[in-house]
Scaffold this active site. Structure first.
Site, PDB file in Angstrom:
ATOM      1  N   ARG A  46      41.259  51.657  29.765  1.00 10.50           N
ATOM      2  CA  ARG A  46      40.357  52.408  28.895  1.00 10.50           C
ATOM      3  C   ARG A  46      40.464  53.919  29.088  1.00 10.50           C
ATOM      4  O   ARG A  46      40.017  54.690  28.264  1.00 10.50           O
ATOM      5  CB  ARG A  46      38.910  51.936  29.120  1.00 10.50           C
ATOM      6  CG  ARG A  46      38.614  50.696  28.292  1.00 10.50           C
ATOM      7  CD  ARG A  46      37.275  50.131  28.614  1.00 10.50           C
ATOM      8  NE  ARG A  46      37.193  49.752  30.028  1.00 10.50           N
ATOM      9  CZ  ARG A  46      36.160  49.136  30.578  1.00 10.50           C
ATOM     10  NH1 ARG A  46      35.113  48.834  29.859  1.00 10.50           N
ATOM     11  NH2 ARG A  46      36.169  48.821  31.862  1.00 10.50           N
ATOM     12  N   ASP A 181      48.505  32.936  43.547  1.00 12.41           N
ATOM     13  CA  ASP A 181      47.918  32.932  44.887  1.00 12.41           C
ATOM     14  C   ASP A 181      48.952  33.648  45.736  1.00 12.41           C
ATOM     15  O   ASP A 181      50.016  33.086  46.032  1.00 12.41           O
ATOM     16  CB  ASP A 181      47.715  31.498  45.384  1.00 12.41           C
ATOM     17  CG  ASP A 181      47.067  31.489  46.764  1.00 12.41           C
ATOM     18  OD1 ASP A 181      47.471  32.310  47.608  1.00 12.41           O
ATOM     19  OD2 ASP A 181      46.181  30.662  47.001  1.00 12.41           O
ATOM     20  N   HIS A 182      48.659  34.880  46.122  1.00 14.49           N
ATOM     21  CA  HIS A 182      49.745  35.680  46.696  1.00 14.49           C
ATOM     22  C   HIS A 182      50.238  35.127  48.033  1.00 14.49           C
ATOM     23  O   HIS A 182      51.345  35.418  48.450  1.00 14.49           O
ATOM     24  CB  HIS A 182      49.368  37.165  46.795  1.00 14.49           C
ATOM     25  CG  HIS A 182      48.469  37.510  47.927  1.00 14.49           C
ATOM     26  ND1 HIS A 182      47.115  37.272  47.918  1.00 14.49           N
ATOM     27  CD2 HIS A 182      48.719  38.079  49.137  1.00 14.49           C
ATOM     28  CE1 HIS A 182      46.587  37.688  49.057  1.00 14.49           C
ATOM     29  NE2 HIS A 182      47.540  38.181  49.826  1.00 14.49           N
ATOM     30  N   HIS A 244      43.988  30.397  49.377  1.00 17.12           N
ATOM     31  CA  HIS A 244      45.110  30.624  50.299  1.00 17.12           C
ATOM     32  C   HIS A 244      45.235  29.520  51.360  1.00 17.12           C
ATOM     33  O   HIS A 244      46.306  28.964  51.569  1.00 17.12           O
ATOM     34  CB  HIS A 244      44.951  31.967  51.020  1.00 17.12           C
ATOM     35  CG  HIS A 244      44.710  33.133  50.104  1.00 17.12           C
ATOM     36  ND1 HIS A 244      45.325  33.246  48.878  1.00 17.12           N
ATOM     37  CD2 HIS A 244      43.933  34.242  50.222  1.00 17.12           C
ATOM     38  CE1 HIS A 244      44.938  34.378  48.288  1.00 17.12           C
ATOM     39  NE2 HIS A 244      44.086  34.989  49.091  1.00 17.12           N
ATOM     40  N   LYS A 349      44.273  40.854  63.549  1.00 20.98           N
ATOM     41  CA  LYS A 349      44.765  40.408  62.239  1.00 20.98           C
ATOM     42  C   LYS A 349      45.922  39.455  62.484  1.00 20.98           C
ATOM     43  O   LYS A 349      46.916  39.840  63.104  1.00 20.98           O
ATOM     44  CB  LYS A 349      45.261  41.595  61.410  1.00 20.98           C
ATOM     45  CG  LYS A 349      45.862  41.172  60.080  1.00 20.98           C
ATOM     46  CD  LYS A 349      46.284  42.356  59.232  1.00 20.98           C
ATOM     47  CE  LYS A 349      47.078  41.942  58.011  1.00 20.98           C
ATOM     48  NZ  LYS A 349      46.368  41.146  57.026  1.00 20.98           N
TER      49      LYS A 349
HETATM   50  C1  BG6 Z   1      42.675  38.391  49.206  1.00 24.17           C
HETATM   51  C2  BG6 Z   1      41.222  38.409  49.586  1.00 24.17           C
HETATM   52  O1  BG6 Z   1      42.954  37.328  48.342  1.00 24.17           O
HETATM   53  O2  BG6 Z   1      43.450  38.240  50.399  1.00 24.17           O
HETATM   54  C3  BG6 Z   1      40.924  39.523  50.576  1.00 24.17           C
HETATM   55  O3  BG6 Z   1      40.432  38.593  48.420  1.00 24.17           O
HETATM   56  C4  BG6 Z   1      41.836  39.411  51.775  1.00 24.17           C
HETATM   57  O4  BG6 Z   1      39.560  39.493  50.987  1.00 24.17           O
HETATM   58  C5  BG6 Z   1      43.285  39.282  51.321  1.00 24.17           C
HETATM   59  O5  BG6 Z   1      41.659  40.580  52.554  1.00 24.17           O
HETATM   60  C6  BG6 Z   1      44.181  38.990  52.509  1.00 24.17           C
HETATM   61  O6  BG6 Z   1      45.515  39.083  52.100  1.00 24.17           O
HETATM   62  P1  BG6 Z   1      46.655  39.494  53.134  1.00 24.17           P
HETATM   63  O7  BG6 Z   1      47.898  39.391  52.347  1.00 24.17           O
HETATM   64  O8  BG6 Z   1      46.317  40.884  53.592  1.00 24.17           O
HETATM   65  O9  BG6 Z   1      46.554  38.501  54.253  1.00 24.17           O
END
Ligand code: BG6
Length: 495
Positions: A46, A181-182, A244, A349
């Site tokens: 937009r 779904d990445h 995921h 992490k």
């Molecule tokens: C996303 C979530 O799908 O995945 C986030 O919405 C999360 O909350 C993220 O931080 C984590 O992805 P990655 O690739 O950093 O493990």
């Protein structure tokens, strides 16, 4: 094989996802010469941008977020020629006519008709109107040419996911719908298929006779950052487990597919979801744990608790941590627990799958030799370390027979000199090629929601009196430790 000429229509072209992930991914595909010779990226939004000012914004995004670092001037200029901007309102039919014109212009000058990918990088409330207008304006009707990519969250619960599926399936054929779904694009996650089905070694022991339990742990050190508004209506179960984690679990637990076809692989995955044991109130009480972080210290800096985060309700009952014990009721996995956990503001992490094998049937070594005994484990580290390690017992060098666990390690960094592509690169390339293997099918999404609905409903109906129940930079609530410890195990972490 290079994809066919492609037009990318990115709804939400000025948004965070486009800037951080989509454009850097397409740029890296371009650098690696995976993009077709003829392609166009149209950012829709937009804001009033010109092509040039839009490209400037995207360049900044690439400089900040691309895995290949700062863009090279000439290469970027070459790539940017393919990008244009269309100021558009998703409600306005006239703007869809403009999209049609762009596609017609491409088709008129390109060597063959283009594939058109409508990428919905917008909040889910816009999915229905965009899909309906695409249909109305005949931008979705060519089953061979048109595809739609839908970002998560795919529904807020089972009912809304069904509604969205229903709406999309009225307009598109399933073969045109790419639910992203990445996690499925991550290199190590894809390697799960190669590892299991390209080696004869593991399949015979990949079952209840040899595997004692499985863990999938996806912990994040960050908090909710500036996504408090979204997260507070979601929570860890919706945000991470429904998609995921369950997708990864399916790859660990699926039966061997007959071939590498998208449908075959997705059928085997959905079989797993269907076989998962339903949660009744007893299971919810004993096999699920939720948590929410309080303030704490991270690397010497004070961080706020979840309830103090921006856009979060100060009495929020939303979980930022979830741990569950699942069972899969089929021959392969009967009574093998699958423990999963995920949380924000966790000490480390790390995304890992840990498969613990049963102990030896009879120990021949004296107890002095086996003080640091550890059952065999296979650890697949998805990130940040990308590795597969097999933990076995070995004799420590020396005159005494002392056993200790050692790792046989396949580490991506040490093995390959090439950079690993980002998940979005893999997935965007697959969408261009028309390969749906790494995308979620409608029934997978619904079955995953169905499984988790009783837990979600129970958590939503009962306010947790103990929230917040873990401090930032810890390993989550103590009850999550107890969930696994009562079965005699503990959560595995990489050193
Ligand atoms: C996303 C979530 O799908 O995945 C986030 O919405 C999360 O909350 C993220 O931080 C984590 O992805 P990655 O690739 O950093 O493990």
């Amino acid at each position: 094989i290079k994809p066919k000429p492609t037009v990318f229509m990115i709804f939400g072209g000025t948004g965070d996802l486009a800037e951080r992930k989509l454009i850097p991914a397409l740029y890296n595909l371009f650098l690696a010469e995976y993009m077709p010779k003829e392609f166009k990226i149209v950012g829709l939004g937009r804001t009033a941008y010109q092509d040039d000012s839009f490209r400037e914004v995207l360049l900044e995004g690439v400089n900040k977020h691309s895995r290949s670092g700062k863009a090279e001037k000439d290469k970027w200029a070459e790539f940017a020629e393919h990008i244009s901007y269309l100021k558009a309102d998703v409600h306005n039919e006239k703007d869809y006519e403009k999209m049609e014109k762009i596609i017609e212009t491409c088709d008129a000058s390109w060597s063959e008709p283009s594939v058109i990918i409508h990428y919905l990088a917008v909040t889910p409330q816009f999915f229905p109107i965009i899909a309906k207008n695409l249909a109305k304006m005949k931008l979705a009707n060519d089953i061979n040419r048109t595809r739609i990519v839908v970002e998560k969250p795919f529904g807020h619960d089972l009912e809304s996911a069904k509604e969205l599926n229903h709406l999309l399936k009225n307009i598109f054929h399933e073969s045109q719908i790419y639910r992203i779904d990445h996690y499925l694009g991550k290199e190590t996650v894809q390697n799960m298929l190669a590892f299991r089905f390209a080696n004869a070694l593991f399949e015979p022991i990949w079952n209840r006779n040899y595997i004692e339990h499985v863990q999938i742990s996806v912990t994040e050190d960050i908090g909710v950052e500036d996504r408090g508004g979204y997260y507070n209506t979601s929570g860890a179960l919706r945000d991470m487990v429904q998609n995921h984690i369950l997708q990864v679990l399916c790859l660990v637990a699926m039966e061997p597919p007959v071939n590498f076809d998208a449908e075959e692989i997705r059928n085997r995955k959905v079989d797993v979801l269907r076989a998962m044991r339903k949660f009744g109130s007893e299971e919810i009480r004993h096999n699920t744990v939720r948590g929410q972080y309080s303030e704490g210290w991270v690397e010497g800096e004070k961080v706020v608790g979840y309830r103090e985060e921006k856009d979060v309700d100060p009495d929020s009952n939303t979980e930022t941590f979830a741990a569950l014990k699942f069972f899969i009721d089929n021959w392969r996995w009967q009574n093998v627990p699958f423990y999963v956990r995920t949380g924000k503001r966790i000490h480390q992490k790390s995304s890992i799958i840990s498969i613990q094998f049963k102990d030896v049937p009879h120990l021949i070594f004296p107890s002095k030799s086996t003080e640091s005994w550890q059952q065999n484990r296979l650890i697949i580290s998805i990130q940040p370390e990308m590795s597969i390690r097999l933990q076995v017992q070995a004799k420590r060098p020396g005159l005494d027979m002392i056993l200790n666990p050692v790792d046989m390690v396949f580490n991506y960094d040490g093995t390959y000199s090439t950079d690993t592509p980002e998940a979005y690169e893999t997935l965007l390339l697959d969408a261009m090629k028309g390969d749906q293997t790494l995308f979620m099918r409608g029934d997978q999404v619904e079955t995953a929601w169905e499984l988790l609905m009783p837990v979600l409903e129970s958590w939503e109906s009962k306010k947790s009196i103990s929230f917040p129940n873990y401090s930032a930079d810890s390993w989550g609530p103590e009850t999550a430790e107890a969930l696994i410890a009562k079965d005699g195990f503990h959560w595995f972490t990489l050193p």
